[in-house]
Enzyme design. Sequence first.
Site, PDB file in Angstrom:
ATOM      1  N   SER A  74      10.034  -5.473   1.998  1.00 31.31           N
ATOM      2  CA  SER A  74       9.525  -6.850   1.894  1.00 31.31           C
ATOM      3  C   SER A  74      10.421  -7.721   1.014  1.00 31.31           C
ATOM      4  O   SER A  74      11.131  -7.223   0.134  1.00 31.31           O
ATOM      5  CB  SER A  74       8.108  -6.850   1.320  1.00 31.31           C
TER       6      SER A  74
HETATM    7  N1  SAM Z   1       6.020  -1.817   1.000  1.00 32.22           N
HETATM    8  C1  SAM Z   1       7.257  -1.569   1.675  1.00 32.22           C
HETATM    9  C2  SAM Z   1       8.439  -1.613   0.764  1.00 32.22           C
HETATM   10  O1  SAM Z   1       8.266  -1.897  -0.428  1.00 32.22           O
HETATM   11  O2  SAM Z   1       9.538  -1.321   1.253  1.00 32.22           O
HETATM   12  C3  SAM Z   1       7.459  -2.473   2.867  1.00 32.22           C
HETATM   13  C4  SAM Z   1       6.568  -2.135   3.947  1.00 32.22           C
HETATM   14  S1  SAM Z   1       7.004  -2.617   5.567  1.00 32.22           S
HETATM   15  C5  SAM Z   1       6.907  -4.349   5.493  1.00 32.22           C
HETATM   16  C6  SAM Z   1       5.468  -2.082   6.327  1.00 32.22           C
HETATM   17  C7  SAM Z   1       5.332  -0.591   6.422  1.00 32.22           C
HETATM   18  O3  SAM Z   1       4.014  -0.300   6.866  1.00 32.22           O
HETATM   19  C8  SAM Z   1       6.262   0.057   7.430  1.00 32.22           C
HETATM   20  O4  SAM Z   1       7.030   1.044   6.811  1.00 32.22           O
HETATM   21  C9  SAM Z   1       5.330   0.640   8.481  1.00 32.22           C
HETATM   22  O5  SAM Z   1       5.808   1.837   9.055  1.00 32.22           O
HETATM   23  C10 SAM Z   1       4.082   0.872   7.649  1.00 32.22           C
HETATM   24  N2  SAM Z   1       2.831   0.994   8.404  1.00 32.22           N
HETATM   25  C11 SAM Z   1       2.399   0.299   9.476  1.00 32.22           C
HETATM   26  N3  SAM Z   1       1.180   0.726   9.847  1.00 32.22           N
HETATM   27  C12 SAM Z   1       0.817   1.712   8.974  1.00 32.22           C
HETATM   28  C13 SAM Z   1      -0.327   2.545   8.822  1.00 32.22           C
HETATM   29  N4  SAM Z   1      -1.383   2.458   9.623  1.00 32.22           N
HETATM   30  N5  SAM Z   1      -0.335   3.425   7.815  1.00 32.22           N
HETATM   31  C14 SAM Z   1       0.726   3.543   6.963  1.00 32.22           C
HETATM   32  N6  SAM Z   1       1.840   2.800   7.066  1.00 32.22           N
HETATM   33  C15 SAM Z   1       1.878   1.883   8.064  1.00 32.22           C
END
Ligand code: SAM
Length: 226
Positions: A69
Amino acid sequence: MNKNPQRQATPFELQRRSLIESLRGRGIQNEDVLRAMYAVPREAFVPEALAMRAYEDSALPIEKKQTISQPYTVAIMTQTLDLSSPSRVLEIGTGSGYQAAVLAAMGHKVVSIERHAALSQRARTTLHLLGFDVVCRIGDGTIGYREGGPYDGIIVTAGAPDVPEILARQLTIGGKMVIPVGTLVQQELYRVVRTAEESWKAEPLGQAKFVPLIGRSGWDETTGRS
Ligand code: SAM
């Protein structure tokens, strides 16, 4: 912020300092958040080829077509949680591990869930090498992680079609969740506060754009429906 004034700041530290000042200029006032973001080397969480862009205030691509992000988003979401330390925090969407590191650097007890095993494993290694104590779990974060709760804060870092009730029920009374809710392409960031056993208050905070939250209480990966 430089613990040893005799030592010259590295180029990454200088860039980090300037990022912190620009976040301050954009209205991030919580000094604990700013201090934690200064303590976490974002360059360690981005792909090596993008390290020189680590301190741009923008989201960057990581593996599995996901993103780390934007720093401003991390700052505003963390500030919005408004937690006193140490608190119990659940993050949904570990991604690179950067947001989890910022929360851990603030002294919180963090559990982070990621659906992609490869991302979770890489994040766990990075966090461990940097000395951040975060419990990383692989699975569908839309159902939360009851074993580690209840949580004073839940931070959802992917866009949801709605607030998953199962997550809202893992908050303590007075606990807060920050979550982007909307369509697959555009969301509104919400703060949801559990005000009593059976009552929650949701407050919109502004427009946001996240990758989709895929899972039982999120979007369906194949149909794109909720
Ligand atoms: N917080 C992260 C960072 O600091 O790098 C950025 C997150 S990225 C914008 C969103 C993440 O949510 C992705 O890695 C995606 O695979 C994960 N994601 C999506 N749906 C999910 C779920 N149901 N459970 C866990 N992770 C999920």
